[in-house]
Design a protein around this motif. Structure first.
Motif, short mmCIF file in Angstrom:
data_model
loop_
_atom_site.label_atom_id
_atom_site.label_comp_id
_atom_site.label_asym_id
_atom_site.label_seq_id
_atom_site.Cartn_x
_atom_site.Cartn_y
_atom_site.Cartn_z
N SER A 225 13.46 -1.84 12.62
CA SER A 225 12.82 -2.95 11.90
C SER A 225 11.46 -2.55 11.31
O SER A 225 10.79 -3.38 10.70
CB SER A 225 12.64 -4.14 12.84
OG SER A 225 11.87 -3.74 13.95
N THR A 226 11.08 -1.30 11.50
CA THR A 226 9.77 -0.84 11.00
C THR A 226 9.78 -0.63 9.49
O THR A 226 10.72 -0.05 8.95
CB THR A 226 9.40 0.50 11.68
OG1 THR A 226 9.24 0.24 13.07
CG2 THR A 226 8.12 1.09 11.13
N ILE A 227 8.70 -1.10 8.84
CA ILE A 227 8.51 -0.84 7.41
C ILE A 227 7.26 0.03 7.27
O ILE A 227 6.14 -0.46 7.47
CB ILE A 227 8.32 -2.15 6.62
CG1 ILE A 227 9.51 -3.08 6.83
CG2 ILE A 227 8.11 -1.85 5.14
CD1 ILE A 227 9.26 -4.50 6.35
N PRO A 228 7.43 1.32 6.97
CA PRO A 228 6.25 2.16 6.77
C PRO A 228 5.61 1.88 5.40
O PRO A 228 6.31 1.75 4.40
CB PRO A 228 6.80 3.59 6.85
CG PRO A 228 8.16 3.46 7.49
CD PRO A 228 8.66 2.13 7.02
N ILE A 229 4.28 1.82 5.40
CA ILE A 229 3.55 1.63 4.14
C ILE A 229 2.48 2.70 4.06
O ILE A 229 1.91 3.10 5.08
CB ILE A 229 2.95 0.20 4.05
CG1 ILE A 229 2.30 -0.02 2.68
CG2 ILE A 229 1.94 -0.07 5.16
CD1 ILE A 229 2.05 -1.50 2.35
N LEU A 230 2.23 3.18 2.84
CA LEU A 230 1.22 4.22 2.65
C LEU A 230 -0.14 3.56 2.48
O LEU A 230 -0.33 2.74 1.58
CB LEU A 230 1.56 5.06 1.41
CG LEU A 230 0.77 6.34 1.25
CD1 LEU A 230 1.10 7.35 2.36
CD2 LEU A 230 1.07 6.98 -0.10
N GLU A 231 -1.05 3.93 3.39
CA GLU A 231 -2.39 3.35 3.32
C GLU A 231 -3.41 4.47 3.51
O GLU A 231 -3.38 5.14 4.54
CB GLU A 231 -2.52 2.32 4.44
CG GLU A 231 -3.68 1.42 4.26
CD GLU A 231 -3.93 0.57 5.49
OE1 GLU A 231 -3.85 -0.64 5.35
OE2 GLU A 231 -4.18 1.13 6.57
N ASP A 232 -4.27 4.65 2.53
CA ASP A 232 -5.28 5.73 2.59
C ASP A 232 -4.65 7.08 2.91
O ASP A 232 -5.18 7.86 3.71
CB ASP A 232 -6.35 5.42 3.66
CG ASP A 232 -7.10 4.13 3.36
OD1 ASP A 232 -7.22 3.79 2.16
OD2 ASP A 232 -7.53 3.46 4.30
N GLY A 233 -3.48 7.34 2.34
CA GLY A 233 -2.84 8.65 2.52
C GLY A 233 -2.03 8.80 3.79
O GLY A 233 -1.46 9.86 4.04
N PHE A 234 -1.96 7.75 4.60
CA PHE A 234 -1.19 7.81 5.84
C PHE A 234 -0.09 6.74 5.83
O PHE A 234 -0.33 5.61 5.38
CB PHE A 234 -2.08 7.54 7.06
CG PHE A 234 -3.01 8.67 7.38
CD1 PHE A 234 -2.64 9.67 8.26
CD2 PHE A 234 -4.26 8.74 6.77
CE1 PHE A 234 -3.49 10.72 8.53
CE2 PHE A 234 -5.12 9.79 7.04
CZ PHE A 234 -4.74 10.78 7.92
N LEU A 235 1.08 7.09 6.35
CA LEU A 235 2.13 6.09 6.54
C LEU A 235 1.92 5.41 7.88
O LEU A 235 1.84 6.09 8.91
CB LEU A 235 3.50 6.77 6.49
CG LEU A 235 3.88 7.32 5.11
CD1 LEU A 235 5.03 8.31 5.20
CD2 LEU A 235 4.23 6.17 4.16
#
Ligand code: 3SL
Length: 259
Positions: A225-235
């Protein structure tokens, strides 16, 4: 109404990118399946990088290094992008930051992040990501990582599954033939994706490397159920977006990875 469209490979991405605010990157075999699995099983953050050299540099800074080329773990690293390895080694990797480079997946993330907001899709988190995407009031591009800039079937199946759900919601429409084709391919494959992909180039490649169990796992819909998002170069996991600022994250990383 917003658009959802499918782009088959990073080589085609320049033809699409101007019209979309949000990009869903897909590499079913195996990078994005591994990313979703790693974050769901306790890895804190993943730094996706395009080259092995960059991965070596971050590894030297104290990150856990993971590198794959042509399906195999790169010399000097003891992790690649097998999702099953992230499950088997969950205790050891819990709370850690991993730097990851792969043949196609991290390259696609890299080019998408130059201009757009990026989230990570796979069959494993299919319903979770679709439920979230449906709520976004943005034009969405689904970018398949392909194989060395060429079309591949497995990413197209997953892209078609996402496009299908978004269009069926009544909140999105599509214009491009790539999206129509992806939907058709998904609908033909969905009842037995493993069999459908029997002749596909990457399934054959991974079979030769004895990675059939990984393939079966990557073709399992909705076990995550995890949704990875890219934030400041990190997922990071979507629900944790903004929970720590970058200075706090950097100092947390040092103590985690030194522990
Ligand atoms: O292309 C990629 O990024 C990889 O996922 C390829 S493999 O599945 O590890 O062979």
């Amino acid at each position: 109404m917003n658009y959802v469209e499918v782009c088959f490979s990073p080589a085609d991405y320049p033809l699409y990118r101007e019209n979309f605010e949000l990009v869903v990157v897909i590499d079913v075999l195996r990078a994005t399946s591994a990313i979703c699995t790693a974050l769901e099983n306790g890895v804190d953050r993943i730094k996706p990088v395009a080259s092995v050299t960059e991965a070596q540099q971050w590894q030297a800074e104290g990150f856990i290094g993971a590198a794959e080329r042509n399906g195999e773990i790169v010399e000097g690293f003891d992790l690649g992008n097998s999702p099953l390895a992230y499950i088997e080694r969950a205790d050891e990797l819990k709370g850690k930051t991993v730097v990851l480079t792969t043949t196609n997946g991290t390259k696609a993330i890299d080019i998408a992040s130059e201009k757009n907001r990026v989230v990570i899709g796979s069959l494993n988190n299919l319903n979770a990501i679709c439920n979230w995407l449906v709520e976004q009031d943005e034009n969405i591009l689904i970018l398949g990582s392909g194989w060395k800039d060429k079309f591949n079937l497995e990413d197209t199946i997953c892209a078609g599954a996402i496009a299908d759900q978004l269009i069926e919601s009544g909140r999105f429409k599509a214009d491009e033939d790539s999206t129509v084709a992806a939907k058709f391919i998904y609908r033909s494959a969905r009842d037995n994706m493993f069999a459908f992909l029997r002749a596909s180039s990457h399934r054959r490649r991974l079979r030769r490397l004895n990675l059939n169990e990984d393939v079966k796992y990557c073709l399992t819909p909705n076990n995550l159920s995890t949704i990875p998002i890219l934030e400041d170069g990190f997922l990071v996991r979507l629900e944790e977006t903004g929970s720590k600022n970058s200075v706090e994250k950097e100092s947390a990383l040092r103590s985690e990875n030194e522990a």
